[in-house]
Motif scaffolding. Structure first.
Motif, PDB file in Angstrom:
ATOM      1  N   LYS A 153      47.628-106.116 -13.359  1.00 46.38           N
ATOM      2  CA  LYS A 153      47.069-105.476 -12.165  1.00 46.38           C
ATOM      3  C   LYS A 153      45.535-105.479 -12.242  1.00 46.38           C
ATOM      4  O   LYS A 153      44.960-105.422 -13.324  1.00 46.38           O
TER       5      LYS A 153
ATOM      6  N   ASP B 246      47.985-106.760  -7.347  1.00 45.12           N
ATOM      7  CA  ASP B 246      48.651-107.382  -8.492  1.00 45.12           C
ATOM      8  C   ASP B 246      47.944-108.656  -8.952  1.00 45.12           C
ATOM      9  O   ASP B 246      48.063-109.036 -10.111  1.00 45.12           O
TER      10      ASP B 246
ATOM     11  N   SER C 183      54.859-104.884  -4.307  1.00 47.71           N
ATOM     12  CA  SER C 183      53.619-104.823  -5.080  1.00 47.71           C
ATOM     13  C   SER C 183      52.985-103.440  -4.920  1.00 47.71           C
ATOM     14  O   SER C 183      53.364-102.659  -4.056  1.00 47.71           O
ATOM     15  N   ASP C 184      52.028-103.169  -5.753  1.00 44.51           N
ATOM     16  CA  ASP C 184      51.345-101.874  -5.734  1.00 44.51           C
ATOM     17  C   ASP C 184      49.975-102.017  -5.059  1.00 44.51           C
ATOM     18  O   ASP C 184      49.005-101.412  -5.494  1.00 44.51           O
TER      19      ASP C 184
END
Length: 161
Positions: free
Chosen positions: A89, A51, A35-36
């Motif tokens: 996001k 996310d 994930s970011d």
């Protein structure tokens, strides 16, 4: 005449260290793999990216834990609203409060005047300066402010004898 300043400001070095630790912790956690999720810091503003809302909540929990371990009062944080950015996001802007607002400063002055201690309080920009004839009176004022004002993270600096 002895005096001190009552201020409300976070230690930004400790905030930066806590954010770095939180980002390192997040990058190693299994539930954040792929994930970011991250936290960015610019001056007195933190931006949390994730996310999903659940991940954002977990991210904030890690950040709050790291901040409290480093001695930063979490009452400095002012959570903004959650915004959707590209795709699924989301991000949340968290501001770090600095200084005492006018209403809060007036409240501090009123508490000091009502206490019948032999000290005077005056508002000096975003701080409250307390002056008195004796050091003991000033220390009593500090103890009273810590006990009576729970909703603000107060610090005392610039103590002059």
């Amino acid at each position: 005449m002895p005096s001190f300043d009552t201020v409300s400001e976070a230690n930004m070095v400790e905030v930066k260290n806590a954010i770095d630790q939180a980002n390192k912790d997040i990058s190693n956690r299994f539930d954040f793999k792929g994930s970011d999720a991250r936290i960015e810091q610019k001056d007195r503003e933190l931006t949390a990216f994730a996310d999903a809302e659940f991940q954002l909540e977990q991210l904030r929990e890690v950040m709050l834990t790291k901040l409290s371990k480093r001695g930063v009062d979490v009452r400095f944080l002012d959570n903004g609203k959650i915004e959707k950015i590209g795709g699924d996001k989301i991000k949340q802007v968290i501001k770090i409060k600095n200084g005492i607002e006018t209403e809060d400063a007036k409240k501090i002055v009123r508490v000091i005047k009502d206490s019948k201690l032999k000290v005077q309080a005056s508002i000096q920009g975003d701080a409250v300066r307390v002056t008195g004839a004796k050091r003991d009176d000033l220390q009593a004022a500090m103890a009273m402010l810590k006990k009576d004002i729970k909703d603000l993270p107060l610090e005392f600096n610039n103590f002059r004898d």
